[in-house]
Design a protein around this motif. Structure first.
Motif, mmCIF file in Angstrom:
data_model
loop_
_atom_site.group_PDB
_atom_site.id
_atom_site.type_symbol
_atom_site.label_atom_id
_atom_site.label_comp_id
_atom_site.label_asym_id
_atom_site.label_seq_id
_atom_site.Cartn_x
_atom_site.Cartn_y
_atom_site.Cartn_z
ATOM 1 N N LEU A 27 0.894 -0.922 -0.097
ATOM 2 C CA LEU A 27 -0.223 0.175 -0.281
ATOM 3 C C LEU A 27 1.092 1.302 -0.382
ATOM 4 O O LEU A 27 0.266 2.229 0.020
ATOM 5 C CB LEU A 27 -1.059 -0.406 1.512
ATOM 6 C CG LEU A 27 -1.834 -1.224 0.797
ATOM 7 C CD1 LEU A 27 -2.531 -0.857 2.566
ATOM 8 C CD2 LEU A 27 -2.969 -1.238 0.543
ATOM 9 N N VAL A 81 -1.725 3.903 -5.272
ATOM 10 C CA VAL A 81 -3.504 3.046 -4.833
ATOM 11 C C VAL A 81 -4.059 4.803 -5.604
ATOM 12 O O VAL A 81 -3.726 5.930 -5.218
ATOM 13 C CB VAL A 81 -3.270 3.417 -3.346
ATOM 14 C CG1 VAL A 81 -4.699 3.229 -2.413
ATOM 15 C CG2 VAL A 81 -2.796 2.292 -2.751
ATOM 16 N N VAL A 139 -9.298 3.651 -2.429
ATOM 17 C CA VAL A 139 -9.650 3.125 -1.110
ATOM 18 C C VAL A 139 -11.044 2.957 -0.491
ATOM 19 O O VAL A 139 -11.806 3.934 -0.742
ATOM 20 C CB VAL A 139 -9.152 3.266 0.378
ATOM 21 C CG1 VAL A 139 -9.340 2.448 1.380
ATOM 22 C CG2 VAL A 139 -7.684 3.145 0.239
ATOM 23 N N PHE A 151 -10.819 -3.553 4.086
ATOM 24 C CA PHE A 151 -11.094 -2.561 3.591
ATOM 25 C C PHE A 151 -10.817 -2.752 2.007
ATOM 26 O O PHE A 151 -10.016 -4.487 2.178
ATOM 27 C CB PHE A 151 -9.760 -1.275 3.910
ATOM 28 C CG PHE A 151 -10.588 -0.916 5.069
ATOM 29 C CD1 PHE A 151 -11.227 0.917 4.800
ATOM 30 C CD2 PHE A 151 -10.707 -0.793 6.134
ATOM 31 C CE1 PHE A 151 -11.602 1.375 5.623
ATOM 32 C CE2 PHE A 151 -11.171 0.108 7.164
ATOM 33 C CZ PHE A 151 -11.269 1.042 7.130
ATOM 34 N N ALA A 198 -8.296 -1.774 -1.623
ATOM 35 C CA ALA A 198 -7.666 -1.117 -2.285
ATOM 36 C C ALA A 198 -7.617 -0.819 -3.826
ATOM 37 O O ALA A 198 -6.833 -2.471 -4.040
ATOM 38 C CB ALA A 198 -6.267 -0.634 -1.233
#
Length: 88
Positions: free
Chosen positions: A7, A11, A14, A21, A23
């Motif tokens: 991450l 990215v 999100v 979650f 992304a």
């Protein structure tokens, strides 16, 4: 952690569900984390989320990803839409 390392760059969005979650990365890969039962663990369909995803949405306890070719990939709690195999 292995997820945190994925991450740190690339990215573009999100999205969240109640307990997890997802992304979306620039190359079309999806990285997930959070409660495994509610979409935080996408390992069962990981091969379908490594490239070509253009959009991800989360709802309650599940996620859906739209791929470039028009395919929809779902994961998370089956009672909340995480298993679309019956209609796919």
């Amino acid at each position: 952690s292995a997820i945190a390392d994925r991450l740190v760059a690339g990215v573009i969005s999100v999205v969240g569900a109640d307990c997890a979650f997802a992304a979306l990365k620039h190359a079309g890969e999806v990285v997930t984390w959070g409660d495994a039962d509610y979409g935080g663990d996408s390992s069962a369909i990981a091969d379908r989320l490594v490239a070509g995803v253009i959009s991800v949405v989360g709802a309650d306890c599940a996620f859906a990803a739209l791929k470039h070719a028009g395919e929809v990939v779902t994961w998370g709690d089956a009672d909340y839409g995480g298993d679309s195999s019956a209609i796919a």
